[in-house]
Design a protein around this motif. Structure first.
Motif, mmCIF file in Angstrom:
data_model
loop_
_atom_site.group_PDB
_atom_site.id
_atom_site.type_symbol
_atom_site.label_atom_id
_atom_site.label_comp_id
_atom_site.label_asym_id
_atom_site.label_seq_id
_atom_site.Cartn_x
_atom_site.Cartn_y
_atom_site.Cartn_z
ATOM 1 N N ILE A 149 67.597 -14.637 72.634
ATOM 2 C CA ILE A 149 67.307 -15.129 71.289
ATOM 3 C C ILE A 149 68.092 -14.326 70.257
ATOM 4 O O ILE A 149 68.172 -13.093 70.330
ATOM 5 C CB ILE A 149 65.795 -15.068 70.999
ATOM 6 C CG1 ILE A 149 65.471 -15.733 69.663
ATOM 7 C CG2 ILE A 149 65.252 -13.648 71.066
ATOM 8 C CD1 ILE A 149 63.978 -15.915 69.420
ATOM 9 N N THR A 150 68.689 -15.041 69.307
ATOM 10 C CA THR A 150 69.458 -14.416 68.234
ATOM 11 C C THR A 150 68.770 -14.676 66.904
ATOM 12 O O THR A 150 68.568 -15.832 66.523
ATOM 13 C CB THR A 150 70.892 -14.969 68.175
ATOM 14 O OG1 THR A 150 71.543 -14.709 69.420
ATOM 15 C CG2 THR A 150 71.688 -14.314 67.051
ATOM 16 N N PHE A 151 68.393 -13.597 66.204
ATOM 17 C CA PHE A 151 67.785 -13.707 64.884
ATOM 18 C C PHE A 151 68.844 -13.474 63.815
ATOM 19 O O PHE A 151 69.611 -12.506 63.890
ATOM 20 C CB PHE A 151 66.667 -12.667 64.700
ATOM 21 C CG PHE A 151 65.404 -12.971 65.438
ATOM 22 C CD1 PHE A 151 64.499 -13.906 64.948
ATOM 23 C CD2 PHE A 151 65.105 -12.321 66.625
ATOM 24 C CE1 PHE A 151 63.321 -14.179 65.609
ATOM 25 C CE2 PHE A 151 63.925 -12.586 67.300
ATOM 26 C CZ PHE A 151 63.026 -13.525 66.800
ATOM 27 N N ALA A 152 68.891 -14.355 62.832
ATOM 28 C CA ALA A 152 69.755 -14.168 61.667
ATOM 29 C C ALA A 152 68.964 -13.423 60.603
ATOM 30 O O ALA A 152 67.874 -13.852 60.214
ATOM 31 C CB ALA A 152 70.240 -15.514 61.144
ATOM 32 N N LYS A 153 69.545 -12.303 60.122
ATOM 33 C CA LYS A 153 68.909 -11.480 59.097
ATOM 34 C C LYS A 153 69.810 -11.427 57.868
ATOM 35 O O LYS A 153 70.933 -11.932 57.879
ATOM 36 C CB LYS A 153 68.674 -10.066 59.635
ATOM 37 C CG LYS A 153 67.955 -10.028 60.973
ATOM 38 C CD LYS A 153 67.656 -8.594 61.401
ATOM 39 C CE LYS A 153 68.938 -7.810 61.581
ATOM 40 N NZ LYS A 153 68.668 -6.415 62.010
ATOM 41 N N ASN A 154 69.307 -10.812 56.825
ATOM 42 C CA ASN A 154 70.100 -10.698 55.604
ATOM 43 C C ASN A 154 71.359 -9.870 55.812
ATOM 44 O O ASN A 154 72.370 -10.074 55.140
ATOM 45 C CB ASN A 154 69.265 -10.073 54.475
ATOM 46 C CG ASN A 154 68.173 -11.012 53.996
ATOM 47 O OD1 ASN A 154 68.334 -12.228 54.056
ATOM 48 N ND2 ASN A 154 67.067 -10.445 53.522
ATOM 49 N N ASN A 155 71.287 -8.927 56.749
ATOM 50 C CA ASN A 155 72.414 -8.017 56.936
ATOM 51 C C ASN A 155 73.007 -8.092 58.332
ATOM 52 O O ASN A 155 73.513 -7.113 58.867
ATOM 53 C CB ASN A 155 71.968 -6.578 56.646
ATOM 54 C CG ASN A 155 70.788 -6.173 57.509
ATOM 55 O OD1 ASN A 155 70.202 -6.992 58.202
ATOM 56 N ND2 ASN A 155 70.434 -4.890 57.461
ATOM 57 N N GLY A 156 72.931 -9.239 58.976
ATOM 58 C CA GLY A 156 73.542 -9.390 60.295
ATOM 59 C C GLY A 156 72.664 -10.187 61.240
ATOM 60 O O GLY A 156 71.879 -11.043 60.823
#
Length: 318
Positions: A149-156
């Motif tokens: 699973i790949t989480f998109a965050k504000n900084n990457g």
């Protein structure tokens, strides 16, 4: 001086590699109880000022146990969403399920999954009757794990090869089994059946087990459950069941069968045994049919009727 330069270089290197990622332990919800919303398809976990949300169609959770090594796999996408949220206060169910959520606490950050798989492995939840060893399916446990699973965050982004979500339990459809002890038999096929307005238990019995002659004391006629002769079938219907359904050349299309369970083949002196005890009753005969250690099966699902299940009594005349 060299030590100071080396220390500064190490600090700069660590800062350069830090994209704000948290360790997996920091967002571990595996041991937190799973809850669900009644007005939408969100199941979720809450921990202090954090929530882990899974929005997924309810049909993704089947009432059928998974085969070992073959879990259900779903893509994480717009239809199957995973979201991890941070709040500025303690979060509650009203923040998740209400159409207009409370104004506080406020979501301060959110990670949205953009890739990966949802793995679901389902097992039946059963209760056992201590008296007769019969079993009843009360629900289904769905163990959920996010893979790659790949989480998109504000900084990457943050990637987890394996991210356990935990267990989610759904309720099973209850099988009534509200039969009386009076069974009937078709004159042509000799099939025996017991039924009420919503269910039927059919037995394609070997004719040699129903004989108009009293059996010796404690010596019933016996046979084994089979796939054709002595086949035992349970059907649950979605419409009103009447006597007109039985003893026809073909299975009627109405009422609709919503579930069908078939008994597994018997093993001599072990399981799937049919016992018929016949006694005289005035000018006729009473045949008491008992099923011993019978297991009913549907797909990968099964339950037991118990050590000794009274199928019913059949009355015949010469």
């Amino acid at each position: 001086m060299k030590k100071v330069v080396s220390l500064l270089a190490l600090v700069m290197l660590l800062n350069g590699c830090d994209d704000g990622n948290l360790t997996q332990e920091d967002i571990n919800f595996e041991d937190i109880p799973t809850q669900s919303c009644s007005i939408n398809n969100i199941i979720y976990k809450l921990k202090d000022e954090e929530s882990l949300l899974l929005e997924i169609p309810e049909t993704s959770f089947t009432n059928e146990p998974s085969t070992v090594g073959e879990p259900t796999l779903l893509d994480i996408n717009s239809a199957n969403r995973v979201v991890y949220r941070f709040y500025n206060g303690t979060v509650s169910a009203t923040n998740i399920c209400e159409t207009i959520p409370p104004a506080t606490p406020i979501v301060t950050d959110q990670w949205s999954a953009i890739a990966g798989k949802i793995q679901i492995f389902t097992t039946a939840v059963k209760t056992t009757n201590a008296t007769d060893n019969s079993t009843k399916i009360t629900g289904y446990n769905h163990n959920i794990v996010f893979k790659n699973i790949t989480f998109a965050k504000n900084n990457g982004t943050q990637v987890y090869e394996t991210f356990p979500f935990g267990d989610y339990v759904t309720t099973a459809n209850a099988l009534p089994f509200l039969f009386d002890q009076t069974v009937e038999q078709c004159s042509a096929s000799k099939q025996i059946y017991n039924y009420n307005s919503s269910e039927a238990l059919l037995l394609d019995i070997d004719p040699s087990l129903i004989v108009n002659s009293a059996t010796p004391l404690n010596t019933p006629r016996t046979g084994l459950i089979g796939t054709t002769v002595n086949k035992l079938t349970y059907r649950l219907f979605s419409g009103l069941l009447t006597s007109g359904y039985f003893c026809t050349g073909t299975i009627p299309s109405t009422p609709t069968v919503s579930e069908e369970w078939v008994a597994t083949s018997g093993v001599s002196n072990v399981s799937g045994i049919i016992e018929v005890t016949t006694t005289t009753l005035g000018t006729g005969f009473k045949h008491v049919i008992v099923l011993k250690n019978v297991t009913m099966k549907k797909g990968t699902n099964d339950f037991k009727l118990g050590d000794s299940f009274i199928y019913g009594e059949l009355l015949t005349t010469n």
